[in-house]
Enzyme design. Structure first.
Site, PDB file in Angstrom:
ATOM      1  N   ASP A 169      34.956  28.028  29.339  1.00 47.74           N
ATOM      2  CA  ASP A 169      35.505  29.306  29.809  1.00 47.74           C
ATOM      3  C   ASP A 169      35.338  29.394  31.331  1.00 47.74           C
ATOM      4  O   ASP A 169      35.030  30.452  31.892  1.00 47.74           O
ATOM      5  CB  ASP A 169      34.849  30.509  29.117  1.00 47.74           C
ATOM      6  CG  ASP A 169      35.580  31.828  29.392  1.00 47.74           C
ATOM      7  OD1 ASP A 169      36.745  31.779  29.825  1.00 47.74           O
ATOM      8  OD2 ASP A 169      34.984  32.898  29.186  1.00 47.74           O
ATOM      9  N   HIS A 194      35.282  33.186  40.498  1.00 45.69           N
ATOM     10  CA  HIS A 194      35.592  34.281  41.422  1.00 45.69           C
ATOM     11  C   HIS A 194      34.900  33.940  42.733  1.00 45.69           C
ATOM     12  O   HIS A 194      33.951  33.151  42.755  1.00 45.69           O
ATOM     13  CB  HIS A 194      35.047  35.607  40.898  1.00 45.69           C
ATOM     14  CG  HIS A 194      35.622  36.025  39.593  1.00 45.69           C
ATOM     15  ND1 HIS A 194      36.874  36.586  39.458  1.00 45.69           N
ATOM     16  CD2 HIS A 194      35.129  35.941  38.324  1.00 45.69           C
ATOM     17  CE1 HIS A 194      37.120  36.840  38.189  1.00 45.69           C
ATOM     18  NE2 HIS A 194      36.081  36.452  37.480  1.00 45.69           N
ATOM     19  N   HIS A 253      34.618  31.690  22.586  1.00 48.78           N
ATOM     20  CA  HIS A 253      33.316  32.088  23.152  1.00 48.78           C
ATOM     21  C   HIS A 253      32.505  33.099  22.321  1.00 48.78           C
ATOM     22  O   HIS A 253      32.275  34.231  22.735  1.00 48.78           O
ATOM     23  CB  HIS A 253      33.461  32.589  24.587  1.00 48.78           C
ATOM     24  CG  HIS A 253      34.592  33.535  24.881  1.00 48.78           C
ATOM     25  ND1 HIS A 253      34.902  34.610  24.085  1.00 48.78           N
ATOM     26  CD2 HIS A 253      35.473  33.564  25.910  1.00 48.78           C
ATOM     27  CE1 HIS A 253      35.926  35.249  24.617  1.00 48.78           C
ATOM     28  NE2 HIS A 253      36.297  34.641  25.719  1.00 48.78           N
ATOM     29  N   HIS A 279      40.270  36.280  22.250  1.00 48.15           N
ATOM     30  CA  HIS A 279      39.079  36.851  22.879  1.00 48.15           C
ATOM     31  C   HIS A 279      38.782  38.133  22.107  1.00 48.15           C
ATOM     32  O   HIS A 279      39.613  39.034  22.076  1.00 48.15           O
ATOM     33  CB  HIS A 279      39.377  37.161  24.356  1.00 48.15           C
ATOM     34  CG  HIS A 279      38.243  37.816  25.079  1.00 48.15           C
ATOM     35  ND1 HIS A 279      37.795  37.360  26.297  1.00 48.15           N
ATOM     36  CD2 HIS A 279      37.466  38.894  24.779  1.00 48.15           C
ATOM     37  CE1 HIS A 279      36.787  38.134  26.705  1.00 48.15           C
ATOM     38  NE2 HIS A 279      36.573  39.071  25.796  1.00 48.15           N
ATOM     39  N   HIS A 321      40.082  28.806  33.137  1.00 49.22           N
ATOM     40  CA  HIS A 321      40.930  29.670  33.969  1.00 49.22           C
ATOM     41  C   HIS A 321      40.958  29.047  35.358  1.00 49.22           C
ATOM     42  O   HIS A 321      39.970  29.147  36.093  1.00 49.22           O
ATOM     43  CB  HIS A 321      40.346  31.088  34.054  1.00 49.22           C
ATOM     44  CG  HIS A 321      40.169  31.754  32.721  1.00 49.22           C
ATOM     45  ND1 HIS A 321      41.080  32.654  32.207  1.00 49.22           N
ATOM     46  CD2 HIS A 321      39.178  31.651  31.800  1.00 49.22           C
ATOM     47  CE1 HIS A 321      40.652  33.078  31.025  1.00 49.22           C
ATOM     48  NE2 HIS A 321      39.501  32.477  30.751  1.00 49.22           N
ATOM     49  N   PHE A 322      42.057  28.381  35.698  1.00 53.51           N
ATOM     50  CA  PHE A 322      42.140  27.708  36.997  1.00 53.51           C
ATOM     51  C   PHE A 322      42.873  28.546  38.054  1.00 53.51           C
ATOM     52  O   PHE A 322      43.117  28.092  39.155  1.00 53.51           O
ATOM     53  CB  PHE A 322      42.769  26.318  36.833  1.00 53.51           C
ATOM     54  CG  PHE A 322      41.828  25.269  36.273  1.00 53.51           C
ATOM     55  CD1 PHE A 322      40.488  25.547  36.024  1.00 53.51           C
ATOM     56  CD2 PHE A 322      42.293  23.987  35.988  1.00 53.51           C
ATOM     57  CE1 PHE A 322      39.625  24.576  35.511  1.00 53.51           C
ATOM     58  CE2 PHE A 322      41.440  23.006  35.480  1.00 53.51           C
ATOM     59  CZ  PHE A 322      40.102  23.301  35.241  1.00 53.51           C
ATOM     60  N   ARG A 323      43.262  29.788  37.680  1.00 51.47           N
ATOM     61  CA  ARG A 323      43.643  30.844  38.629  1.00 51.47           C
ATOM     62  C   ARG A 323      44.973  30.664  39.355  1.00 51.47           C
ATOM     63  O   ARG A 323      45.286  31.439  40.257  1.00 51.47           O
ATOM     64  CB  ARG A 323      42.537  31.031  39.687  1.00 51.47           C
ATOM     65  CG  ARG A 323      41.151  31.318  39.141  1.00 51.47           C
ATOM     66  CD  ARG A 323      41.122  32.555  38.302  1.00 51.47           C
ATOM     67  NE  ARG A 323      39.776  33.003  37.968  1.00 51.47           N
ATOM     68  CZ  ARG A 323      39.491  33.820  36.985  1.00 51.47           C
ATOM     69  NH1 ARG A 323      40.449  34.288  36.202  1.00 51.47           N
ATOM     70  NH2 ARG A 323      38.252  34.203  36.753  1.00 51.47           N
TER      71      ARG A 323
END
Length: 448
Positions: free
Chosen positions: A313, A317, A239, A181, A65-67
């Protein structure tokens, strides 16, 4: 223009279950020759002496997740792909829960455009499924996109796919690889209420694995597998975090023939519930880090072939967000820079062979996603290569963390192994903690 040529000499090459001494000749973007000894044909060949070092294929991380777009205070494709390169990850597959979400072809193409401009590593993206975007899902070109991501629990925005009829329709209608997920929302909500009634917002983080419980994971995973078997869909479960779930998977057939596959992440192989006391919300992930016994069973399933790949994963944050009380601290943490060193640490501890690390982090993601000409050290393949010194210790500190969020759950950990060089599509892009000013990243392609 003459193609650049690089000759890597005196390497210990790790590929397809073997470690052997040899040289690797790179011409342009590709591996031209692998042999026990190769001589430079001209003076302008760039020679890299890999004496005492291991050469691994570049790692393919199938879940990050590179946001970007929309959450760029946490991370960007530019910052995190750079951290990935320093960690020996040369290709990544990024998730759709950005803002806006990647649930239309238009938004998907916008992401590809950002990556084409700013990514330091090879890239692809997952397309996101929702309860109401089947029409868009069916437009996705499977040769151009890594796959379809479905949140069957713990989603952001409107990405929770919780309508059984819609789910069955998606599974029946697409031949994209479906990654999921799996955590059952009903179970989690009931567990959460119990703890929230007792503690309010400041629930001790040690109860995170009780809230996002083994049962929540198993219930959701087993349902997804049942649906995949019923519809014939190609399913990949992200995961795994419990020992119980490992019983759902098989090692009876080769990976290329499997219709149902599984991944485990670095944090579920490294941490256990005993670490919550020291690490607190820094190791709050969904699904949760669980018991020591779960970790042992995940290792067993990884090594016996029931679990197929290791991923990160990676989900950063800000430190300020993570420092909140339980209910306000988001789940997820940054891992791409430290995943391979952590696995090599497990090699030093006798937990896994270096050949198996390469199989699970390089070869198998390439097979599973049918990534074209990557994940192996082979003549004719893209020269995505990582040089590793297995005896060059370093400690993770604030000063050497490259994530935009500036922290790592591994801070204070000393790793014995160091990534000294990363080659991407034939270009040396990283050497001895310095990035080269080379734009070499490419969009991943798939042989489907």
């Amino acid at each position: 223009m003459k193609e650049k040529t690089t000759l890597i000499k005196n390497a210990k090459i790790v590929n397809e279950g073997k470690v052997f001494s040899g040289d690797i000749l790179i011409e342009g973007e590709y591996i031209k020759q692998i042999d026990s000894s190769i001589s430079a044909k001209s003076a302008d060949v760039n020679i890299v002496d890999a004496e005492g070092k291991y050469v691994l294929p570049g790692v393919i991380d199938d879940q990050v997740h590179f946001r970007e777009p929309g959450l760029t205070e946490k991370a960007t494709i530019a910052t995190e792909s750079k951290a990935a390169i320093a960690g020996g990850i040369t290709s990544f597959i990024e998730m759709p829960n950005t803002n806006p979400q990647t649930t239309t072809i238009e938004k998907l193409e916008e992401k590809f455009a950002i990556a084409a401009e700013t990514s330091s590593a090879n890239y692809s993206f997952m397309f996101g499924g929702t309860n109401d975007n089947l029409e868009e899902v069916l437009k996705v070109d499977k040769t151009n996109v890594a796959g379809l991501k479905l949140f069957l629990g713990s989603s952001t925005g409107n990405m929770l796919v919780d309508n059984p009829e819609v789910l069955e329709k998606i599974f029946s209608s697409t031949d994209l690889l479906i990654s999921v997920h799996c955590e059952d929302e009903g179970t989690i909500k009931a567990n959460f209420k119990k703890y929230h009634d007792e503690y309010g917002d400041d629930i001790p983080v040690k109860f995170h694995p009780e809230i996002r419980s083994e049962e929540a994971c198993y219930l959701s995973s087993s349902k997804a597998i049942e649906l995949a078997k019923k519809t014939g869909a190609r399913l990949h479960i992200f995961h795994l975090s419990t020992g119980k779930e490992t019983s759902l998977f098989s090692n009876k057939i080769p990976l290329k023939d499997k219709k149902i596959t599984a991944e485990v992440c670095v944090h579920h192989l490294w941490f256990s519930d005993e670490d919550y006391e020291k690490k607190g919300t820094l190791i709050k992930w969904n699904p949760a880090v669980k018991k020591k016994s779960d970790r042992e069973q995940l290792w067993k399933a990884l090594l016996d072939g029931r679990i197929d790949v290791i991923a990160t994963d990676h989900a950063p944050h800000t430190k300020e967000e993570k420092d909140n009380v339980y209910t306000k601290a988001p789940s997820g943490g940054p891992l791409v820079q430290h995943a391979l060193p952590a696995l090599l640490e497990m090699y030093h501890r006798g937990k896994i062979s270096i050949e198996k690390v390469v199989e699970k982090m390089c070869h198998n993601p390439a097979i599973l996603f049918q990534v074209e000409k990557r994940g192996y050290i082979k003549e004719g393949y893209f020269a995505d290569l990582v040089l590793v010194d297995l005896n060059n210790p370093w400690t993770v500190t604030k000063d050497n963390i490259l994530y935009k969020c500036g922290w790592s759950p591994f801070e204070g950990t000393t790793f014995k192994s160091r990534i000294t060089h990363t080659f991407l599509n034939g270009s040396l892009v990283y050497q001895n903690a310095e990035f080269k000013d080379v734009k070499a990243a490419k969009r991943l392609t798939f042989t489907r």
